[in-house]
Design an enzyme around this catalytic site. Structure first.
Site, PDB file in Angstrom:
ATOM      1  N   ASP A   1     -84.009 -44.901 -56.572  1.00  0.00           N
ATOM      2  CA  ASP A   1     -84.657 -44.152 -55.490  1.00  0.00           C
ATOM      3  C   ASP A   1     -85.903 -43.498 -56.048  1.00  0.00           C
ATOM      4  O   ASP A   1     -85.908 -43.017 -57.176  1.00  0.00           O
ATOM      5  CB  ASP A   1     -83.711 -43.071 -54.958  1.00  0.00           C
ATOM      6  CG  ASP A   1     -82.565 -43.675 -54.186  1.00  0.00           C
ATOM      7  OD1 ASP A   1     -82.814 -44.623 -53.407  1.00  0.00           O
ATOM      8  OD2 ASP A   1     -81.426 -43.222 -54.363  1.00  0.00           O
TER       9      ASP A   1
ATOM     10  N   GLN B   1     -73.241 -27.552 -53.828  1.00  0.00           N
ATOM     11  CA  GLN B   1     -73.732 -28.709 -54.582  1.00  0.00           C
ATOM     12  C   GLN B   1     -73.216 -30.021 -53.978  1.00  0.00           C
ATOM     13  O   GLN B   1     -73.973 -30.976 -53.805  1.00  0.00           O
ATOM     14  CB  GLN B   1     -73.266 -28.593 -56.037  1.00  0.00           C
ATOM     15  CG  GLN B   1     -73.744 -29.708 -56.931  1.00  0.00           C
ATOM     16  CD  GLN B   1     -73.049 -29.653 -58.284  1.00  0.00           C
ATOM     17  OE1 GLN B   1     -71.820 -29.633 -58.380  1.00  0.00           O
ATOM     18  NE2 GLN B   1     -73.830 -29.590 -59.346  1.00  0.00           N
TER      19      GLN B   1
ATOM     20  N   LYS C   1     -70.346 -32.115 -67.660  1.00  0.00           N
ATOM     21  CA  LYS C   1     -69.400 -31.022 -67.933  1.00  0.00           C
ATOM     22  C   LYS C   1     -68.044 -31.650 -68.268  1.00  0.00           C
ATOM     23  O   LYS C   1     -67.686 -32.682 -67.695  1.00  0.00           O
ATOM     24  CB  LYS C   1     -69.266 -30.128 -66.709  1.00  0.00           C
ATOM     25  CG  LYS C   1     -70.543 -29.374 -66.361  1.00  0.00           C
ATOM     26  CD  LYS C   1     -70.219 -28.263 -65.365  1.00  0.00           C
ATOM     27  CE  LYS C   1     -71.367 -27.285 -65.238  1.00  0.00           C
ATOM     28  NZ  LYS C   1     -72.467 -27.764 -64.433  1.00  0.00           N
TER      29      LYS C   1
ATOM     30  N   PHE D   1     -75.273 -33.252 -52.533  1.00  0.00           N
ATOM     31  CA  PHE D   1     -75.126 -34.625 -53.042  1.00  0.00           C
ATOM     32  C   PHE D   1     -74.772 -35.598 -51.921  1.00  0.00           C
ATOM     33  O   PHE D   1     -75.305 -36.689 -51.830  1.00  0.00           O
ATOM     34  CB  PHE D   1     -74.007 -34.703 -54.088  1.00  0.00           C
ATOM     35  CG  PHE D   1     -74.322 -34.087 -55.421  1.00  0.00           C
ATOM     36  CD1 PHE D   1     -75.605 -33.631 -55.728  1.00  0.00           C
ATOM     37  CD2 PHE D   1     -73.340 -33.972 -56.391  1.00  0.00           C
ATOM     38  CE1 PHE D   1     -75.888 -33.069 -56.969  1.00  0.00           C
ATOM     39  CE2 PHE D   1     -73.613 -33.409 -57.627  1.00  0.00           C
ATOM     40  CZ  PHE D   1     -74.881 -32.962 -57.918  1.00  0.00           C
TER      41      PHE D   1
ATOM     42  N   LYS E   1     -75.531 -59.613 -55.247  1.00  0.00           N
ATOM     43  CA  LYS E   1     -75.743 -59.099 -56.614  1.00  0.00           C
ATOM     44  C   LYS E   1     -74.737 -59.736 -57.575  1.00  0.00           C
ATOM     45  O   LYS E   1     -75.061 -60.037 -58.721  1.00  0.00           O
ATOM     46  CB  LYS E   1     -75.540 -57.577 -56.660  1.00  0.00           C
ATOM     47  CG  LYS E   1     -76.426 -56.764 -55.754  1.00  0.00           C
ATOM     48  CD  LYS E   1     -76.317 -55.279 -56.121  1.00  0.00           C
ATOM     49  CE  LYS E   1     -76.191 -54.399 -54.920  1.00  0.00           C
ATOM     50  NZ  LYS E   1     -76.153 -52.960 -55.225  1.00  0.00           N
TER      51      LYS E   1
ATOM     52  N   ARG F   1     -81.628 -50.636 -57.835  1.00  0.00           N
ATOM     53  CA  ARG F   1     -82.948 -50.560 -57.235  1.00  0.00           C
ATOM     54  C   ARG F   1     -83.557 -49.202 -57.554  1.00  0.00           C
ATOM     55  O   ARG F   1     -84.715 -49.079 -57.868  1.00  0.00           O
ATOM     56  CB  ARG F   1     -82.872 -50.748 -55.716  1.00  0.00           C
ATOM     57  CG  ARG F   1     -84.242 -50.907 -55.097  1.00  0.00           C
ATOM     58  CD  ARG F   1     -84.225 -50.718 -53.617  1.00  0.00           C
ATOM     59  NE  ARG F   1     -83.913 -49.332 -53.261  1.00  0.00           N
ATOM     60  CZ  ARG F   1     -83.839 -48.887 -52.024  1.00  0.00           C
ATOM     61  NH1 ARG F   1     -84.003 -49.716 -51.015  1.00  0.00           N
ATOM     62  NH2 ARG F   1     -83.557 -47.616 -51.775  1.00  0.00           N
TER      63      ARG F   1
ATOM     64  N   THR G   1     -77.532 -42.193 -66.751  1.00  0.00           N
ATOM     65  CA  THR G   1     -78.410 -42.487 -65.610  1.00  0.00           C
ATOM     66  C   THR G   1     -79.888 -42.560 -66.039  1.00  0.00           C
ATOM     67  O   THR G   1     -80.275 -42.127 -67.133  1.00  0.00           O
ATOM     68  CB  THR G   1     -78.261 -41.441 -64.488  1.00  0.00           C
ATOM     69  OG1 THR G   1     -78.697 -40.187 -64.995  1.00  0.00           O
ATOM     70  CG2 THR G   1     -76.840 -41.345 -63.995  1.00  0.00           C
ATOM     71  N   TYR G   2     -80.670 -43.077 -65.097  1.00  0.00           N
ATOM     72  CA  TYR G   2     -82.108 -43.285 -65.276  1.00  0.00           C
ATOM     73  C   TYR G   2     -82.757 -42.466 -64.174  1.00  0.00           C
ATOM     74  O   TYR G   2     -82.499 -42.713 -62.989  1.00  0.00           O
ATOM     75  CB  TYR G   2     -82.362 -44.775 -65.063  1.00  0.00           C
ATOM     76  CG  TYR G   2     -83.651 -45.336 -65.532  1.00  0.00           C
ATOM     77  CD1 TYR G   2     -83.890 -45.581 -66.874  1.00  0.00           C
ATOM     78  CD2 TYR G   2     -84.635 -45.679 -64.612  1.00  0.00           C
ATOM     79  CE1 TYR G   2     -85.084 -46.156 -67.290  1.00  0.00           C
ATOM     80  CE2 TYR G   2     -85.829 -46.253 -65.038  1.00  0.00           C
ATOM     81  CZ  TYR G   2     -86.039 -46.485 -66.373  1.00  0.00           C
ATOM     82  OH  TYR G   2     -87.214 -47.060 -66.787  1.00  0.00           O
TER      83      TYR G   2
ATOM     84  N   HIS H   1     -64.188 -44.272 -62.905  1.00  0.00           N
ATOM     85  CA  HIS H   1     -65.466 -43.856 -63.493  1.00  0.00           C
ATOM     86  C   HIS H   1     -65.729 -42.436 -62.998  1.00  0.00           C
ATOM     87  O   HIS H   1     -65.858 -42.214 -61.792  1.00  0.00           O
ATOM     88  CB  HIS H   1     -66.574 -44.806 -63.028  1.00  0.00           C
ATOM     89  CG  HIS H   1     -67.892 -44.590 -63.705  1.00  0.00           C
ATOM     90  ND1 HIS H   1     -68.117 -44.909 -65.017  1.00  0.00           N
ATOM     91  CD2 HIS H   1     -69.066 -44.095 -63.240  1.00  0.00           C
ATOM     92  CE1 HIS H   1     -69.373 -44.626 -65.344  1.00  0.00           C
ATOM     93  NE2 HIS H   1     -69.969 -44.118 -64.275  1.00  0.00           N
TER      94      HIS H   1
ATOM     95  N   SER I   1     -63.905 -44.214 -67.826  1.00  0.00           N
ATOM     96  CA  SER I   1     -65.319 -44.151 -68.200  1.00  0.00           C
ATOM     97  C   SER I   1     -65.967 -42.915 -67.586  1.00  0.00           C
ATOM     98  O   SER I   1     -65.462 -42.371 -66.595  1.00  0.00           O
ATOM     99  CB  SER I   1     -66.036 -45.426 -67.744  1.00  0.00           C
ATOM    100  OG  SER I   1     -65.827 -45.647 -66.373  1.00  0.00           O
TER     101      SER I   1
ATOM    102  N   HIS J   1     -74.351 -48.563 -47.835  1.00  0.00           N
ATOM    103  CA  HIS J   1     -75.502 -47.826 -48.375  1.00  0.00           C
ATOM    104  C   HIS J   1     -76.226 -47.099 -47.241  1.00  0.00           C
ATOM    105  O   HIS J   1     -76.396 -47.647 -46.149  1.00  0.00           O
ATOM    106  CB  HIS J   1     -76.452 -48.808 -49.078  1.00  0.00           C
ATOM    107  CG  HIS J   1     -77.630 -48.146 -49.720  1.00  0.00           C
ATOM    108  ND1 HIS J   1     -78.904 -48.227 -49.184  1.00  0.00           N
ATOM    109  CD2 HIS J   1     -77.737 -47.383 -50.828  1.00  0.00           C
ATOM    110  CE1 HIS J   1     -79.743 -47.550 -49.966  1.00  0.00           C
ATOM    111  NE2 HIS J   1     -79.056 -47.031 -50.976  1.00  0.00           N
TER     112      HIS J   1
ATOM    113  N   HIS K   1     -78.429 -47.233 -67.570  1.00  0.00           N
ATOM    114  CA  HIS K   1     -78.877 -47.520 -66.204  1.00  0.00           C
ATOM    115  C   HIS K   1     -80.356 -47.883 -66.267  1.00  0.00           C
ATOM    116  O   HIS K   1     -81.101 -47.330 -67.081  1.00  0.00           O
ATOM    117  CB  HIS K   1     -78.740 -46.294 -65.296  1.00  0.00           C
ATOM    118  CG  HIS K   1     -77.327 -45.844 -65.068  1.00  0.00           C
ATOM    119  ND1 HIS K   1     -76.947 -45.151 -63.942  1.00  0.00           N
ATOM    120  CD2 HIS K   1     -76.194 -45.988 -65.795  1.00  0.00           C
ATOM    121  CE1 HIS K   1     -75.648 -44.882 -63.992  1.00  0.00           C
ATOM    122  NE2 HIS K   1     -75.175 -45.367 -65.117  1.00  0.00           N
TER     123      HIS K   1
END
Ligand code: FAD
Length: 298
Positions: A115, A221, A281, A225, A173, A113, A54-55, A275, A20, A156, A83
Protein backbone atom coordinates in the site's frame (compact mmCIF):
# COMPACT_ATOMS: atom_id res chain seq x y z
CA UNK A 1 18.30 -21.35 7.03
CA UNK A 2 15.32 -23.44 6.01
CA UNK A 3 12.75 -22.91 3.29
CA UNK A 4 9.39 -22.10 4.86
CA UNK A 5 7.65 -24.67 2.61
CA UNK A 6 9.96 -27.39 4.03
CA UNK A 7 9.14 -26.28 7.59
CA UNK A 8 5.41 -26.76 6.92
CA UNK A 9 5.97 -30.09 5.17
CA UNK A 10 8.05 -31.50 8.05
CA UNK A 11 5.80 -30.22 10.85
CA UNK A 12 2.60 -31.30 9.10
CA UNK A 13 4.04 -34.79 8.57
CA UNK A 14 4.85 -34.89 12.31
CA UNK A 15 1.33 -33.68 13.19
CA UNK A 16 2.67 -30.49 14.85
CA UNK A 17 1.69 -26.88 14.13
CA UNK A 18 4.18 -24.31 12.81
CA UNK A 19 4.55 -21.22 15.01
CA UNK A 20 5.70 -17.99 13.39
CA UNK A 21 5.92 -14.32 14.33
CA UNK A 22 5.66 -11.07 12.38
CA UNK A 23 7.80 -8.06 13.29
CA UNK A 24 8.08 -4.59 11.81
CA UNK A 25 11.36 -2.65 11.42
CA UNK A 26 11.62 -0.22 14.37
CA UNK A 27 12.09 3.48 13.63
CA UNK A 28 14.84 4.15 16.18
CA UNK A 29 18.04 2.50 17.39
CA UNK A 30 16.42 2.02 20.78
CA UNK A 31 13.58 0.21 19.02
CA UNK A 32 16.12 -2.02 17.26
CA UNK A 33 17.74 -2.88 20.59
CA UNK A 34 14.37 -3.61 22.19
CA UNK A 35 13.35 -5.90 19.34
CA UNK A 36 16.66 -7.73 18.94
CA UNK A 37 17.78 -7.86 22.56
CA UNK A 38 14.49 -8.17 24.49
CA UNK A 39 11.43 -9.06 22.41
CA UNK A 40 12.99 -11.73 20.21
CA UNK A 41 14.95 -13.45 23.02
CA UNK A 42 11.70 -13.58 25.06
CA UNK A 43 9.81 -15.05 22.10
CA UNK A 44 12.58 -17.56 21.28
CA UNK A 45 11.63 -19.41 24.48
CA UNK A 46 8.46 -20.46 22.67
CA UNK A 47 10.56 -22.28 20.02
CA UNK A 48 9.24 -20.50 16.92
CA UNK A 49 9.80 -22.08 13.52
CA UNK A 50 10.34 -18.84 11.60
CA UNK A 51 9.49 -15.14 11.61
CA UNK A 52 8.77 -12.47 9.01
CA UNK A 53 9.66 -8.77 8.82
CA UNK A 54 7.40 -6.21 7.13
CA UNK A 55 8.34 -3.71 4.43
CA UNK A 56 7.16 -0.17 5.21
CA UNK A 57 4.43 1.52 3.19
CA UNK A 58 5.87 2.84 -0.06
CA UNK A 59 9.01 0.73 0.39
CA UNK A 60 10.12 3.18 3.06
CA UNK A 61 11.94 0.59 5.19
CA UNK A 62 13.78 -1.27 2.43
CA UNK A 63 17.26 -1.24 4.02
CA UNK A 64 15.92 -1.51 7.55
CA UNK A 65 13.84 -4.59 6.69
CA UNK A 66 16.92 -6.29 5.28
CA UNK A 67 19.09 -5.29 8.23
CA UNK A 68 16.57 -6.71 10.73
CA UNK A 69 16.06 -9.93 8.74
CA UNK A 70 19.83 -10.41 8.51
CA UNK A 71 20.41 -9.79 12.21
CA UNK A 72 17.59 -12.13 13.24
CA UNK A 73 19.05 -14.93 11.13
CA UNK A 74 22.65 -14.35 12.20
CA UNK A 75 22.16 -13.43 15.87
CA UNK A 76 19.20 -15.65 16.74
CA UNK A 77 19.52 -18.47 14.21
CA UNK A 78 15.84 -18.06 13.32
CA UNK A 79 14.69 -18.35 9.70
CA UNK A 80 13.36 -14.94 8.64
CA UNK A 81 11.08 -14.07 5.71
CA UNK A 82 11.66 -10.66 4.07
CA UNK A 83 8.45 -8.91 2.94
CA UNK A 84 8.72 -6.91 -0.29
CA UNK A 85 6.21 -4.88 -2.29
CA UNK A 86 5.53 -3.48 -5.77
CA UNK A 87 5.00 0.10 -4.50
CA UNK A 88 7.24 2.75 -6.10
CA UNK A 89 9.55 0.12 -7.60
CA UNK A 90 10.50 -0.91 -11.15
CA UNK A 91 11.35 -4.48 -12.17
CA UNK A 92 15.04 -3.52 -12.19
CA UNK A 93 14.85 -2.16 -8.64
CA UNK A 94 13.05 -5.26 -7.42
CA UNK A 95 15.62 -7.40 -9.24
CA UNK A 96 18.41 -5.56 -7.38
CA UNK A 97 16.59 -5.94 -4.08
CA UNK A 98 16.24 -9.69 -4.66
CA UNK A 99 19.99 -9.98 -5.39
CA UNK A 100 20.70 -8.16 -2.14
CA UNK A 101 18.28 -10.43 -0.24
CA UNK A 102 19.89 -13.49 -1.77
CA UNK A 103 23.42 -12.32 -0.92
CA UNK A 104 22.40 -12.14 2.76
CA UNK A 105 21.46 -15.83 2.70
CA UNK A 106 17.74 -15.06 2.94
CA UNK A 107 15.76 -17.76 1.14
CA UNK A 108 12.17 -16.76 1.93
CA UNK A 109 10.18 -13.73 0.79
CA UNK A 110 6.57 -12.56 1.19
CA UNK A 111 5.55 -11.02 -2.16
CA UNK A 112 2.99 -8.22 -1.78
CA UNK A 113 1.52 -5.46 -3.86
CA UNK A 114 1.82 -3.18 -0.84
CA UNK A 115 0.00 0.00 0.00
CA UNK A 116 1.26 3.51 -0.71
CA UNK A 117 2.02 5.75 2.29
CA UNK A 118 -0.70 7.93 3.88
CA UNK A 119 -3.62 5.79 2.72
CA UNK A 120 -3.33 6.93 -0.93
CA UNK A 121 -4.65 4.70 -3.73
CA UNK A 122 -2.18 2.25 -5.30
CA UNK A 123 -0.66 3.48 -8.57
CA UNK A 124 1.39 1.26 -10.86
CA UNK A 125 4.99 2.44 -11.16
CA UNK A 126 6.01 2.66 -14.84
CA UNK A 127 8.18 -0.42 -15.46
CA UNK A 128 6.81 -2.04 -12.29
CA UNK A 129 4.03 -4.46 -11.38
CA UNK A 130 0.27 -3.94 -11.03
CA UNK A 131 -0.59 -7.05 -9.00
CA UNK A 132 1.38 -9.24 -6.65
CA UNK A 133 0.80 -12.27 -8.92
CA UNK A 134 3.13 -10.55 -11.45
CA UNK A 135 5.73 -10.06 -8.72
CA UNK A 136 5.43 -13.73 -7.72
CA UNK A 137 5.99 -14.80 -11.35
CA UNK A 138 9.04 -12.52 -11.58
CA UNK A 139 10.56 -13.94 -8.37
CA UNK A 140 9.75 -17.51 -9.40
CA UNK A 141 11.78 -17.07 -12.62
CA UNK A 142 14.87 -16.90 -10.43
CA UNK A 143 14.11 -20.32 -8.95
CA UNK A 144 15.89 -19.47 -5.71
CA UNK A 145 13.28 -18.27 -3.25
CA UNK A 146 10.45 -19.85 -1.32
CA UNK A 147 7.57 -17.38 -1.84
CA UNK A 148 4.68 -16.49 0.45
CA UNK A 149 1.69 -14.28 -0.40
CA UNK A 150 -1.15 -12.55 1.47
CA UNK A 151 -4.67 -14.02 1.71
CA UNK A 152 -7.85 -12.32 2.89
CA UNK A 153 -10.49 -14.46 4.65
CA UNK A 154 -13.00 -11.59 4.41
CA UNK A 155 -11.86 -10.52 0.92
CA UNK A 156 -9.44 -7.67 0.19
CA UNK A 157 -10.83 -4.25 1.09
CA UNK A 158 -10.30 -2.86 -2.45
CA UNK A 159 -11.81 -5.80 -4.34
CA UNK A 160 -15.13 -4.31 -5.44
CA UNK A 161 -16.35 -7.60 -6.96
CA UNK A 162 -16.35 -9.24 -3.51
CA UNK A 163 -14.44 -11.93 -1.69
CA UNK A 164 -14.97 -14.76 -4.21
CA UNK A 165 -13.28 -12.62 -6.89
CA UNK A 166 -10.46 -11.79 -4.48
CA UNK A 167 -9.99 -15.50 -3.69
CA UNK A 168 -9.81 -16.15 -7.44
CA UNK A 169 -6.96 -13.60 -7.56
CA UNK A 170 -5.27 -15.47 -4.71
CA UNK A 171 -5.51 -18.64 -6.80
CA UNK A 172 -3.62 -16.73 -9.55
CA UNK A 173 -0.83 -15.91 -7.09
CA UNK A 174 -0.53 -19.58 -6.17
CA UNK A 175 -0.51 -20.61 -9.83
CA UNK A 176 2.22 -18.01 -10.42
CA UNK A 177 4.40 -19.88 -7.92
CA UNK A 178 3.49 -19.03 -4.31
CA UNK A 179 4.45 -21.71 -1.80
CA UNK A 180 2.41 -20.55 1.19
CA UNK A 181 -0.31 -18.04 2.13
CA UNK A 182 -0.46 -15.97 5.33
CA UNK A 183 -3.83 -14.39 6.04
CA UNK A 184 -4.83 -10.94 7.10
CA UNK A 185 -5.92 -10.74 10.76
CA UNK A 186 -9.52 -11.80 11.48
CA UNK A 187 -11.62 -12.30 14.61
CA UNK A 188 -14.26 -14.79 13.52
CA UNK A 189 -12.82 -18.22 12.75
CA UNK A 190 -15.86 -18.97 10.56
CA UNK A 191 -14.41 -16.49 8.03
CA UNK A 192 -11.12 -18.41 7.95
CA UNK A 193 -12.81 -21.81 7.61
CA UNK A 194 -15.04 -20.59 4.76
CA UNK A 195 -11.97 -19.12 3.01
CA UNK A 196 -9.87 -22.27 3.53
CA UNK A 197 -12.65 -24.62 2.39
CA UNK A 198 -13.29 -22.53 -0.71
CA UNK A 199 -9.60 -22.40 -1.63
CA UNK A 200 -9.10 -26.14 -1.05
CA UNK A 201 -12.35 -27.47 -2.53
CA UNK A 202 -13.20 -24.96 -5.26
CA UNK A 203 -9.64 -24.09 -6.29
CA UNK A 204 -7.85 -27.34 -5.32
CA UNK A 205 -5.19 -25.36 -3.43
CA UNK A 206 -2.62 -27.55 -1.69
CA UNK A 207 -0.16 -24.98 -0.28
CA UNK A 208 -0.42 -24.12 3.47
CA UNK A 209 -3.09 -21.50 4.28
CA UNK A 210 -1.86 -19.97 7.53
CA UNK A 211 -4.13 -17.96 9.83
CA UNK A 212 -2.70 -14.60 10.93
CA UNK A 213 -3.73 -13.82 14.51
CA UNK A 214 -3.33 -10.53 16.35
CA UNK A 215 -3.39 -10.42 20.14
CA UNK A 216 -5.44 -7.27 20.82
CA UNK A 217 -3.42 -4.77 22.91
CA UNK A 218 -5.62 -1.68 22.85
CA UNK A 219 -9.21 -0.95 21.79
CA UNK A 220 -8.43 2.25 19.90
CA UNK A 221 -5.45 0.66 18.13
CA UNK A 222 -7.43 -2.36 16.91
CA UNK A 223 -10.23 -0.13 15.65
CA UNK A 224 -7.64 1.82 13.66
CA UNK A 225 -6.05 -1.34 12.22
CA UNK A 226 -9.36 -2.93 11.22
CA UNK A 227 -10.57 0.30 9.61
CA UNK A 228 -7.40 0.29 7.48
CA UNK A 229 -7.50 -3.35 6.39
CA UNK A 230 -11.28 -3.89 6.34
CA UNK A 231 -11.36 -6.73 8.91
CA UNK A 232 -14.64 -7.04 10.84
CA UNK A 233 -14.87 -6.81 14.64
CA UNK A 234 -17.80 -9.14 15.51
CA UNK A 235 -20.57 -7.60 17.66
CA UNK A 236 -19.79 -9.38 20.98
CA UNK A 237 -16.08 -8.52 20.65
CA UNK A 238 -16.89 -4.88 19.88
CA UNK A 239 -19.18 -4.74 22.93
CA UNK A 240 -16.45 -6.19 25.19
CA UNK A 241 -13.89 -3.69 23.89
CA UNK A 242 -16.37 -0.88 24.45
CA UNK A 243 -16.85 -2.05 28.03
CA UNK A 244 -13.07 -2.19 28.70
CA UNK A 245 -12.53 1.21 27.09
CA UNK A 246 -9.07 2.73 27.43
CA UNK A 247 -7.91 0.30 30.14
CA UNK A 248 -5.14 -1.16 27.96
CA UNK A 249 -3.94 -3.64 30.60
CA UNK A 250 -7.44 -5.15 30.84
CA UNK A 251 -7.80 -5.11 27.03
CA UNK A 252 -4.46 -6.92 26.63
CA UNK A 253 -5.49 -9.61 29.15
CA UNK A 254 -8.79 -10.04 27.35
CA UNK A 255 -6.89 -10.11 24.01
CA UNK A 256 -4.81 -13.05 25.30
CA UNK A 257 -7.97 -14.94 26.25
CA UNK A 258 -9.69 -14.17 22.93
CA UNK A 259 -6.70 -15.14 20.77
CA UNK A 260 -6.13 -18.32 22.82
CA UNK A 261 -9.69 -19.49 22.03
CA UNK A 262 -9.26 -18.55 18.37
CA UNK A 263 -5.96 -20.47 18.09
CA UNK A 264 -7.29 -23.53 19.95
CA UNK A 265 -10.21 -23.83 17.56
CA UNK A 266 -8.06 -23.19 14.48
CA UNK A 267 -5.50 -25.83 15.45
CA UNK A 268 -8.21 -28.35 16.45
CA UNK A 269 -9.69 -27.89 12.98
CA UNK A 270 -6.55 -28.49 10.97
CA UNK A 271 -4.81 -25.11 10.60
CA UNK A 272 -1.15 -25.86 9.72
CA UNK A 273 0.07 -23.35 12.30
CA UNK A 274 -0.44 -19.82 13.59
CA UNK A 275 1.29 -16.64 12.41
CA UNK A 276 1.24 -14.07 15.23
CA UNK A 277 1.15 -10.34 14.53
CA UNK A 278 3.34 -9.55 17.54
CA UNK A 279 3.51 -5.75 17.07
CA UNK A 280 7.11 -6.17 18.30
CA UNK A 281 5.90 -7.11 21.79
CA UNK A 282 6.45 -10.46 23.50
CA UNK A 283 4.07 -10.56 26.47
CA UNK A 284 0.73 -11.42 24.84
CA UNK A 285 2.14 -13.87 22.31
CA UNK A 286 4.19 -15.68 24.98
CA UNK A 287 1.10 -15.92 27.21
CA UNK A 288 -1.06 -17.29 24.36
CA UNK A 289 1.59 -19.89 23.47
CA UNK A 290 1.80 -20.90 27.12
CA UNK A 291 -1.97 -21.43 27.11
CA UNK A 292 -1.60 -23.50 23.94
CA UNK A 293 1.43 -25.46 25.16
CA UNK A 294 -0.23 -28.88 24.93
CA UNK A 295 -1.25 -28.20 21.32
CA UNK A 296 2.06 -26.76 20.10
CA UNK A 297 4.69 -28.79 22.01
CA UNK A 298 7.29 -30.02 19.54
P1 FAD B 1 -2.68 -8.15 -4.79
O1 FAD B 1 -2.66 -9.63 -4.70
O2 FAD B 1 -2.01 -7.52 -5.94
O3 FAD B 1 -4.20 -7.66 -4.73
C1 FAD B 1 -4.50 -6.28 -4.65
C2 FAD B 1 -5.94 -6.05 -5.11
O4 FAD B 1 -6.02 -6.31 -6.52
C3 FAD B 1 -6.96 -6.99 -4.45
O5 FAD B 1 -8.15 -6.30 -4.29
C4 FAD B 1 -7.12 -8.11 -5.47
O6 FAD B 1 -8.38 -8.76 -5.38
C5 FAD B 1 -6.97 -7.35 -6.78
N1 FAD B 1 -6.41 -8.16 -7.89
C6 FAD B 1 -5.38 -9.03 -7.82
N2 FAD B 1 -5.16 -9.59 -9.04
C7 FAD B 1 -6.07 -9.04 -9.89
C8 FAD B 1 -6.34 -9.19 -11.28
N3 FAD B 1 -5.65 -10.03 -12.05
N4 FAD B 1 -7.36 -8.45 -11.83
C9 FAD B 1 -8.09 -7.58 -11.06
N5 FAD B 1 -7.87 -7.41 -9.72
C10 FAD B 1 -6.87 -8.12 -9.15
N6 FAD B 1 1.85 -4.12 3.09
C11 FAD B 1 3.04 -3.49 3.08
O7 FAD B 1 3.13 -2.36 2.52
N7 FAD B 1 4.16 -4.05 3.65
C12 FAD B 1 4.13 -5.27 4.24
O8 FAD B 1 5.14 -5.76 4.74
C13 FAD B 1 2.88 -5.98 4.28
N8 FAD B 1 2.79 -7.22 4.84
C14 FAD B 1 1.60 -7.89 4.79
C15 FAD B 1 1.54 -9.20 5.32
C16 FAD B 1 0.34 -9.92 5.29
C17 FAD B 1 0.30 -11.33 5.84
C18 FAD B 1 -0.84 -9.32 4.76
C19 FAD B 1 -2.15 -10.06 4.77
C20 FAD B 1 -0.79 -8.03 4.24
C21 FAD B 1 0.42 -7.30 4.23
N9 FAD B 1 0.53 -6.01 3.69
C22 FAD B 1 1.74 -5.36 3.68
C23 FAD B 1 -0.67 -5.34 3.14
C24 FAD B 1 -0.83 -5.57 1.62
O9 FAD B 1 0.28 -5.04 0.92
C25 FAD B 1 -2.13 -4.87 1.20
O10 FAD B 1 -3.24 -5.52 1.76
C26 FAD B 1 -2.29 -4.65 -0.30
O11 FAD B 1 -3.38 -3.72 -0.49
C27 FAD B 1 -2.64 -5.92 -1.05
O12 FAD B 1 -1.55 -6.69 -1.23
P2 FAD B 1 -1.64 -8.07 -2.07
O13 FAD B 1 -0.25 -8.60 -2.16
O14 FAD B 1 -2.69 -8.95 -1.54
O15 FAD B 1 -2.09 -7.47 -3.50
Amino acid sequence: MQLVRDIYAAKTAAGRPVISFEFFPPKTEEGDRNLLEKTIPALMQANPDYCSVTYGAGGSTRDKTLMIVDRIQKEHGLTAVAHLTCVCATREQIGELLSQIRSLGVKNVLALRGDPPNGAEFQVTPGGFEFSSELVRFIREQDHFCIGVAGFPEGHIACKEGKLADWQHLKQKIEAGADFVITQLFFDNADFFAFRDHMMKRHSVKVPLIPGIIPIQSASQIKRFTALCGARIPGPLAAKLEQLGEDDAAVADFGIEYATHQCEELLRNGAPGIHFYTLNKARSTVAILKNLSAAVAS
